[in-house]
Design an enzyme around this catalytic site. Sequence first.
Site, PDB file in Angstrom:
ATOM      1  N   GLU A  81       0.825  -1.206   0.000  1.00  0.00           N
ATOM      2  CA  GLU A  81       0.000   0.000   0.000  1.00  0.00           C
ATOM      3  C   GLU A  81       0.860   1.257   0.000  1.00  0.00           C
ATOM      4  O   GLU A  81       0.551   2.225  -0.691  1.00  0.00           O
ATOM      5  CB  GLU A  81      -0.933   0.000   1.213  1.00  0.00           C
ATOM      6  CG  GLU A  81      -2.034  -1.057   1.156  1.00  0.00           C
ATOM      7  CD  GLU A  81      -2.917  -0.895  -0.083  1.00  0.00           C
ATOM      8  OE1 GLU A  81      -3.147   0.246  -0.500  1.00  0.00           O
ATOM      9  OE2 GLU A  81      -3.360  -1.918  -0.632  1.00  0.00           O
TER      10      GLU A  81
ATOM     11  N   CYS B 109     -12.460   1.407 -16.048  1.00  0.00           N
ATOM     12  CA  CYS B 109     -12.867   2.799 -15.824  1.00  0.00           C
ATOM     13  C   CYS B 109     -11.613   3.667 -15.717  1.00  0.00           C
ATOM     14  O   CYS B 109     -11.362   4.330 -14.713  1.00  0.00           O
ATOM     15  CB  CYS B 109     -13.708   2.896 -14.550  1.00  0.00           C
ATOM     16  SG  CYS B 109     -14.646   4.440 -14.411  1.00  0.00           S
TER      17      CYS B 109
ATOM     18  N   CYS C 289     -16.223   1.480 -21.543  1.00  0.00           N
ATOM     19  CA  CYS C 289     -17.568   1.336 -20.979  1.00  0.00           C
ATOM     20  C   CYS C 289     -18.294   0.093 -21.505  1.00  0.00           C
ATOM     21  O   CYS C 289     -19.127  -0.485 -20.812  1.00  0.00           O
ATOM     22  CB  CYS C 289     -18.380   2.589 -21.267  1.00  0.00           C
ATOM     23  SG  CYS C 289     -17.687   4.088 -20.505  1.00  0.00           S
TER      24      CYS C 289
ATOM     25  N   CYS D 233     -24.476   3.043 -14.521  1.00  0.00           N
ATOM     26  CA  CYS D 233     -23.558   4.185 -14.483  1.00  0.00           C
ATOM     27  C   CYS D 233     -24.268   5.448 -14.977  1.00  0.00           C
ATOM     28  O   CYS D 233     -24.699   5.535 -16.130  1.00  0.00           O
ATOM     29  CB  CYS D 233     -22.331   3.911 -15.343  1.00  0.00           C
ATOM     30  SG  CYS D 233     -21.153   5.278 -15.358  1.00  0.00           S
TER      31      CYS D 233
END
Length: 386
Positions: free
Chosen positions: A35, A189, A196, A205
């Site tokens: 992370e 995305c 899409c 969406c």
Amino acid sequence: MIPLAEMLLDWYARHGRHDLPWRQTRDSYRLWLAEIMLQQTQVDSVKPYYGRFLEVLPNWQALAEAPLDQVLALWSGLGYYARARNAQRAAQEVVTRHAGHFPDTLDAAITLPGVGRSTAAAVLASAFGQKHAILDANARRVLIRSHAIDADPRATATQHRLWSLASALTPHDAHSYNQAIQDLGAMICTPRQPRCRACPLAGLCMARAQGRSHDLPVARVKAAKPERCVCFLLARDADGRVLLEKRPETGIWGGLWCLPEAAPGGGEHPVLCPDAAYPLQDTSVLRQSLRAVWARRLALHLELTMLEEEQRHAFTHFQLRFRCVHARVLGGAVADSAVPLRWHDPAEALAQGLPTPMRRILERMVKAADSSRVTRLIPRRRVRVI
DNA sequence: GACTCGTGGAA
DNA sequence: TTTCCAAGAGT
């Protein structure tokens, strides 16, 4: 479960990036390290660093006890070096204050240096199975598009809205969901040219329904990037060693080794100096200025031999223009200084924590030395003194 | 809130 | 070539 979450989890099971190195473990140290490295950094950039780092420093104890120089060397080239310094401080806190275990509450985890809300949430969800929402660039983009949020994403009010939205959508299996929304943001995305037609959320969406997928999130207002100009000293002593200085712990390239800087405008560290735009043309004024600055700071008798062509290095908030100035050391010794200065063998220097432009300069120098060794039979031409 | 902090890939 | 922006956090 909320339909959006259900669709995401289903898509993730079939199309997610299950092979990423940090997804092969539930160990808090390995998850936390991933992370930290991934903050503002793309997956492909992190991969080689992650494996190398864990090989040398495989647990909290090892990182906590390692010399900072070693940690920075392992981070060298990855950028945002405060992350490396904070990571070691965090490891030391885990060892000393938390008995070697990553804190198991959000509030406690956030107190660790370099660990914010999103990072803490990601680690707690994956390591301990807790239900916490993340809000990174991927999740933010997916939420903004799926809900057609056209407010400024950086405004505080929007941040609050996005966090509460993220929390409301996150299901019990936050571990899988967090990774799913990140993968969707990274694979489908995407910031530009979102795919899409392949998106599992296309049916709900709102941005797509409004034909605004390409227009959201709203573009940030771009600020003009100022320039900073500097010369780096490439000084060699009689043994071919090169002079490096350790930069201050804070600021650009904090704690890393760097070629000594100088700018016609003076200043101890021109790279840190805002609005330090000076002419870099090879003039006698420039050369005298450089000699004066370095003579004062380094107390070395230098013979400037060459100015390399100007190079550029882009930072987030400014552009650095620089030239390398080659020099031979004729005498003198490195002065006592608040800034550590040290002569390094080129190969040894490359093992240190170096910012990327310095690494490139030194690699080029080593390569040139190798090729000149091959042609050493030809007498070296006398170096022109400038 | 506004800055500060790296680097590489994509277009 | 330039521009944009990433698995953000600290000050």
